[in-house]
Write a protein that holds these residues in place. Structure first.
Motif, short mmCIF file in Angstrom:
data_model
loop_
_atom_site.label_atom_id
_atom_site.label_comp_id
_atom_site.label_asym_id
_atom_site.label_seq_id
_atom_site.Cartn_x
_atom_site.Cartn_y
_atom_site.Cartn_z
N VAL A 1 12.05 -4.07 -4.02
CA VAL A 1 12.40 -3.54 -3.39
C VAL A 1 11.61 -3.49 -1.93
O VAL A 1 11.81 -3.20 -0.77
CB VAL A 1 12.42 -2.18 -3.33
CG1 VAL A 1 12.66 -1.03 -2.56
CG2 VAL A 1 12.95 -2.28 -4.59
N LEU A 2 10.40 -3.53 -1.84
CA LEU A 2 9.23 -3.10 -0.85
C LEU A 2 9.34 -4.54 0.26
O LEU A 2 9.67 -4.52 1.18
CB LEU A 2 8.29 -3.05 -1.89
CG LEU A 2 6.65 -3.09 -0.23
CD1 LEU A 2 7.07 -1.75 0.39
CD2 LEU A 2 5.12 -2.56 -0.80
N LEU B 1 0.21 -1.29 4.14
CA LEU B 1 -0.49 -0.78 3.17
C LEU B 1 -0.24 -0.77 1.75
O LEU B 1 -1.03 -1.10 0.83
CB LEU B 1 -1.12 0.13 3.75
CG LEU B 1 -2.44 -0.11 5.03
CD1 LEU B 1 -2.85 2.14 5.48
CD2 LEU B 1 -3.39 -0.19 4.75
N SER B 2 1.20 -0.35 1.75
CA SER B 2 1.93 -1.19 0.09
C SER B 2 2.03 -2.00 0.33
O SER B 2 1.92 -2.21 -1.77
CB SER B 2 3.09 -0.28 0.69
OG SER B 2 2.68 0.98 1.22
N CYS B 3 2.29 -3.18 0.83
CA CYS B 3 2.52 -4.34 0.58
C CYS B 3 0.55 -4.67 -0.71
O CYS B 3 0.39 -5.50 -1.41
CB CYS B 3 2.90 -5.79 1.49
SG CYS B 3 4.84 -5.33 1.63
N TRP B 4 -0.12 -4.93 0.77
CA TRP B 4 -1.31 -4.95 0.34
C TRP B 4 -1.71 -4.66 -1.20
O TRP B 4 -2.70 -4.99 -2.02
CB TRP B 4 -2.44 -4.80 0.89
CG TRP B 4 -2.45 -6.11 2.16
CD1 TRP B 4 -2.13 -6.16 3.36
CD2 TRP B 4 -3.15 -7.57 1.42
NE1 TRP B 4 -2.14 -6.97 4.03
CE2 TRP B 4 -2.92 -8.25 2.81
CE3 TRP B 4 -3.92 -8.47 0.43
CZ2 TRP B 4 -4.04 -9.52 3.45
CZ3 TRP B 4 -4.07 -9.17 0.87
CH2 TRP B 4 -3.57 -9.79 2.39
N THR B 5 -1.67 -2.91 -1.21
CA THR B 5 -1.98 -2.50 -2.71
C THR B 5 -1.45 -3.14 -3.26
O THR B 5 -1.71 -3.30 -4.61
CB THR B 5 -1.39 -0.89 -2.39
OG1 THR B 5 -2.65 -0.51 -1.42
CG2 THR B 5 -2.68 -0.02 -3.81
N VAL B 6 -0.06 -2.89 -3.64
CA VAL B 6 0.40 -3.68 -4.86
C VAL B 6 0.09 -5.09 -5.64
O VAL B 6 0.15 -5.00 -6.41
CB VAL B 6 2.05 -3.48 -4.47
CG1 VAL B 6 3.20 -4.51 -5.94
CG2 VAL B 6 2.95 -2.49 -4.51
N LEU B 7 0.23 -5.89 -4.20
CA LEU B 7 -0.39 -7.35 -4.74
C LEU B 7 -1.79 -7.21 -5.10
O LEU B 7 -1.92 -7.69 -6.16
CB LEU B 7 -0.32 -8.28 -3.24
CG LEU B 7 -0.76 -9.59 -2.98
CD1 LEU B 7 0.32 -10.16 -2.24
CD2 LEU B 7 -2.13 -9.87 -3.32
N LEU C 1 5.06 -19.83 7.73
CA LEU C 1 4.66 -18.15 7.15
C LEU C 1 5.52 -17.27 7.18
O LEU C 1 4.61 -16.51 7.36
CB LEU C 1 3.40 -18.69 9.03
CG LEU C 1 2.83 -19.78 9.17
CD1 LEU C 1 2.14 -19.53 10.70
CD2 LEU C 1 1.55 -19.34 8.15
N ASP C 2 6.92 -17.26 7.25
CA ASP C 2 7.73 -16.67 6.95
C ASP C 2 7.25 -15.51 5.94
O ASP C 2 7.17 -14.37 5.54
CB ASP C 2 8.74 -16.66 6.84
CG ASP C 2 9.42 -17.07 8.09
OD1 ASP C 2 9.23 -17.31 9.21
OD2 ASP C 2 10.61 -18.59 8.28
N SER C 3 6.14 -16.27 4.44
CA SER C 3 6.12 -15.61 3.59
C SER C 3 5.25 -14.59 3.84
O SER C 3 5.11 -14.11 2.78
CB SER C 3 6.04 -16.14 2.28
OG SER C 3 4.78 -17.48 2.74
N VAL C 4 4.17 -14.60 4.69
CA VAL C 4 2.84 -14.34 4.86
C VAL C 4 3.29 -12.58 6.01
O VAL C 4 2.45 -12.08 6.00
CB VAL C 4 2.14 -14.18 5.06
CG1 VAL C 4 1.78 -15.66 3.97
CG2 VAL C 4 1.91 -15.23 6.59
N TYR C 5 4.68 -12.50 6.53
CA TYR C 5 4.64 -11.86 7.85
C TYR C 5 4.71 -10.75 7.31
O TYR C 5 4.58 -9.18 7.70
CB TYR C 5 5.70 -12.03 8.48
CG TYR C 5 4.91 -13.52 9.08
CD1 TYR C 5 4.40 -13.73 9.58
CD2 TYR C 5 6.69 -13.98 9.70
CE1 TYR C 5 4.11 -14.85 10.39
CE2 TYR C 5 7.36 -15.26 10.95
CZ TYR C 5 4.98 -15.20 11.21
OH TYR C 5 5.01 -16.42 11.78
N ARG C 6 5.03 -9.94 5.73
CA ARG C 6 5.13 -9.04 5.01
C ARG C 6 3.66 -8.02 4.92
O ARG C 6 3.85 -7.27 4.82
CB ARG C 6 5.52 -8.49 3.91
CG ARG C 6 7.61 -9.31 3.78
CD ARG C 6 7.89 -10.11 2.27
NE ARG C 6 9.05 -10.12 2.06
CZ ARG C 6 9.88 -11.23 1.68
NH1 ARG C 6 9.44 -11.15 0.66
NH2 ARG C 6 10.69 -11.08 1.90
#
Length: 402
Positions: free
Chosen positions: A182-183, A203-209, A341-346
């Motif tokens: 979802v994120l 921050l949410s993406c980094w925390t989950v990863l 690079l599209d895959s790291v823009y989150r």
């Protein structure tokens, strides 16, 4: 000599590896003698040569696949249709469902090497792939009682707590995959709408990863009474699969998450079939091996370690095939699609070559981590010496350069 010349440490590694490699080769001298002895019997004289010939042809086909990814689709179709017919009738009767799943998943995975490598954002496919991975995690949690083992020597209360914690870990990992499903698309939409990456979403993406990636390491290092926490091999593989699924979904822009689900499924089925074939062959030879499941028990016997045989060529070529599919399933050497690079823009929008490259390489290497984990379990399940299959594969890949 290196010491007197003040050579760098890497020189010692260059000198040590050939020694280690040829030591492994010399351990297989009985296999060479077995092949030579088989030629003294006219009835079986053609078999070793046929195995070697087919192996070389397959290696050259993998080389051609570098230029045409459709070769992998054809290979998956052959594996789906031919391998179930090549096993014994008894094996087909006893493992009908397993072989049926193998055929279906192989045909599903064959589709991805027919798709274009130049991909645009398709959030619908990202959500569908993430949902399938999440559902597979829920299914694994539901049936986890069958492959969740307590620490050796644990008491009743401690065993129940350990099993409950193991099942909870699966549930947490599955939840993280669902959150990433979802994120990821939500972050992409908000970034497109606002024109920049919102801090909260970043921050949410980094925390989950980070949380999902570290969970299997933390859980695997957990100690039980009487020694290391010894897990069921299937449980360990499922935790690795779910752990890497979360960052893979976060870094997905199109059908990659669907590929991850199909590729992981076909690897797990490959492991199950190879284990079943080995046990059937051992029973025919009255060896009667035990169906071990603990990781520490999946090791060659110290009294009579099994050596590589002609039939193990199949394992080597299958491993090479899956290693190639790990990359070419969604990319191509001649294309930069896998490095978009599209895959790291989150996770980051400020240009940072080191961090962006690290994230892209991490995503690309995830399928290789999976096939390596499965191959390691397979090597131990077949009671082979450590690294024997890997050294065999490494010693034959030079054929692909011809």
């Amino acid at each position: 000599m290196f010491y007197r010349q003040g050579s760098p440490a890497m020189y010692y590694a260059y000198a040590a590896f050939p020694v280690y490699f040829w030591a492994g080769v010399l351990q297989q001298v009985p296999l060479v003698r077995q092949i030579a002895a088989s030629y003294t019997q006219l009835a079986v004289r053609w078999r070793p040569a046929a195995f070697v010939g087919v192996y070389v042809v397959i290696l050259e086909a993998l080389v051609y696949a570098y230029f045409d990814r459709r070769v992998y689709s054809a290979a998956f179709a052959l594996l789906a249709l031919v391998w179930p017919l090549a096993v014994s009738p008894r094996f087909r009767r006893e493992h009908t469902a397993l072989l049926g799943l193998w055929s279906g998943v192989c045909l599903l995975t064959s589709v991805f090497t027919l798709l274009p490598v130049e991909r645009n954002d398709h959030l619908g496919l990202v959500i569908v792939g993430g949902a399938l991975i999440t559902l597979s995690g829920v299914a694994a949690w539901h049936y986890s009682a069958a492959f969740t083992l307590p620490p050796p020597g644990a008491g009743v209360k401690e065993a129940r707590q350990a099993v409950a914690l193991d099942r909870l870990m699966l549930l947490v990992q599955t939840l993280l995959v669902g959150v990433a499903t979802v994120l990821g698309p939500l972050t992409s939409k908000e970034t497109e709408r606002r024109g920049h990456l919102p801090r909260l979403y970043q921050l949410s993406c980094w925390t989950v990863l980070v949380a999902a990636t570290l969970l299997p390491f933390v859980h695997g290092s957990r100690r039980g009474r009487g020694g290391a926490h010894d897990q069921h091999y299937l449980y360990r593989l499922v935790t690795i699969y779910l752990a890497f699924a979360t960052p893979f979904v976060l870094l997905t822009v199109s059908y990659e998450s669907l590929f991850y689900f199909a590729y992981s499924s076909v690897l797990l089925l490959w492991l199950a079939i190879e284990r079943a074939l080995y046990y059937e062959q051992a029973e025919r030879q009255l060896l009667a091996p035990t169906h071990n499941t603990r990781l520490s028990h999946l090791a060659p016997s110290a009294m009579a370690p099994r050596r590589l045989g002609i039939s193990d060529m199949r394992l080597g070529v299958m491993f090479l095939f899956f290693v190639n599919v790990a990359f070419f399933g969604t990319g191509n050497v001649a294309s930069l699609a896998s490095f978009s690079l599209d895959s790291v823009y989150r996770l980051i929008t400020i240009f940072d070559p080191f961090l962006m490259s690290a994230l892209l390489l991490f995503k690309i290497f995830i399928p290789f981590f999976l096939v390596s984990a499965v191959f390691g379990v397979l090597n131990r399940s077949l009671e082979l010496p450590p690294f024997s299959l890997f050294l065999f594969v490494l010693s034959t890949t030079d054929v692909m350069t011809v």
